[in-house]
Design an enzyme around this catalytic site. Sequence first.
Site, short mmCIF file in Angstrom:
data_model
loop_
_atom_site.label_atom_id
_atom_site.label_comp_id
_atom_site.label_asym_id
_atom_site.label_seq_id
_atom_site.Cartn_x
_atom_site.Cartn_y
_atom_site.Cartn_z
CG HIS A 1 -0.68 13.57 -28.82
ND1 HIS A 1 0.45 14.03 -29.41
CD2 HIS A 1 -0.65 13.42 -27.26
CE1 HIS A 1 1.44 13.94 -28.36
NE2 HIS A 1 0.82 13.56 -27.33
CG ASP B 1 2.63 13.33 -36.06
OD1 ASP B 1 3.36 14.37 -35.62
OD2 ASP B 1 2.09 12.62 -35.17
CB CYS C 1 2.30 16.20 -31.72
SG CYS C 1 3.73 15.99 -32.89
#
Length: 479
Positions: free
Chosen positions: A125, A31, A71
Amino acid sequence: MMKRIFQLLLSLVLLPVLYAGQPNFIVFLTDDQGYNDVGCYGAPNLKTPNFDRLAEEGVRFTSAYSAAPLCGPSRSALMTGSYPIRIGEPGNTKGLHTIPHTKELMIPEVLREVGYTSAIIGKWHAGETKTQGDPLSQGFDYFFGTPKYNGNTKLITDTKLRTSVMRNREVFIETVEQEEMNQLTTMYTEESIRFITENQDKPFFLYLAHNMPHTPLGVSDKFRGKSAGGLYGDVIEELDWSLGQILNTLEELDLDENTVLVFVSDNGPWIHEKIGDHAGSADPLRGAKAMSWEGGSRVPCIIRWPNIIQAGQTSDALITLMDLLPTFSALSGSDLPGELRIDGKDLTPLLTGTVVESPHKYFYYYCYTQLHAVRDAKWKLVLPRVAKPKWMKWRRLSIDAVKEIELYDLESDIGETTNVASMYPEVVDRLLRQVESARSELGDCDRIGSAARFYDSAPKRPGILEYKDWAASRKGEKL
């Protein structure tokens, strides 16, 4: 259907018959890890022997892209094989932070049809996080991790935002504080080893989506203070350790040669004055996370499949995170619905050495819902835009102005330093026509694409009126 069967048979003929049945798939996703944050990509102060080993035993891509520089949209694109602006969302919106509609088809749903067991361990997410749109409702059999991010500040104490750690739909850790942040990489690694071990006798898909090195940073005591790259370096070196544990497990269980392992970052590093030395590096690329310059969406990516992928390769062929869905589908023998229009391409011919060229003719740089640029094999055309547009809300802070059309030769100018638009008007004209094609099919911040997906009965893109009203208020200023 017959065409799909022919393609599958052809790919199997091209592949050496060195694995029994369907291959396993592991996506090791980090990430906000920058293009330069791996030893074999040039990191000067980081020791990453396992990432480097992966490159020595597989193919290292130098033109790999996420489909968005942030993201959530990037992860949604990975799961669906589609640009975020194409993906259907609840209420027919096209949000700045993509939330896929539950009717969107995702990788584990494709693989489930041909007998795969799938797990996501780490940060999701990519959808709603309760009983609809969570990983279990999108085809995953097991979930251990955080539904979303844990803030975007340098220190966890700088924000009130907290996430939880879930085991399936039950809360495992109520709120992730610094102590829990320090243990996430270790916990995810242990959970991943357990999943691989328990499913070694059947085909599996493991999506190991680490929270690190997204800020706030966390690292265990066994790596804290051990690197030459400060706290951020400690975090990267613990991620490298995690990859090493996965590789060791595959070897110990004799799964190594039957497993396709993909390491990739979800977007570029978050470089912001409030983050400071807690961020990575995209050198020699321009820009960073949340930007449409190369540093925002060009990411480190290595793919390894022993005896199938020739070891030690470096490829500049353009690939994207969206390619994983069609590639895994092809290699597993699953069928994608004929009516499903996606943007990813099957990488099997490229991975097996049948071709060396990219399967993509063009790549579109969307920054949220706005088209900023287009790339072909070597040229990147950047469109004019204003700085910090208000309709992007807080995300506008990273958007700089481009006053005129810019053209870059990425083969000779990877850092996007020299605008050569005036020297190649025919290239500019050709790519501008492609821009209009993308806007027509996918859409833009001010228009609805003809092939964008909408599943609900509500009006399409209701928020687009907010953008149009704001644009009108600019009194003719070019966007």
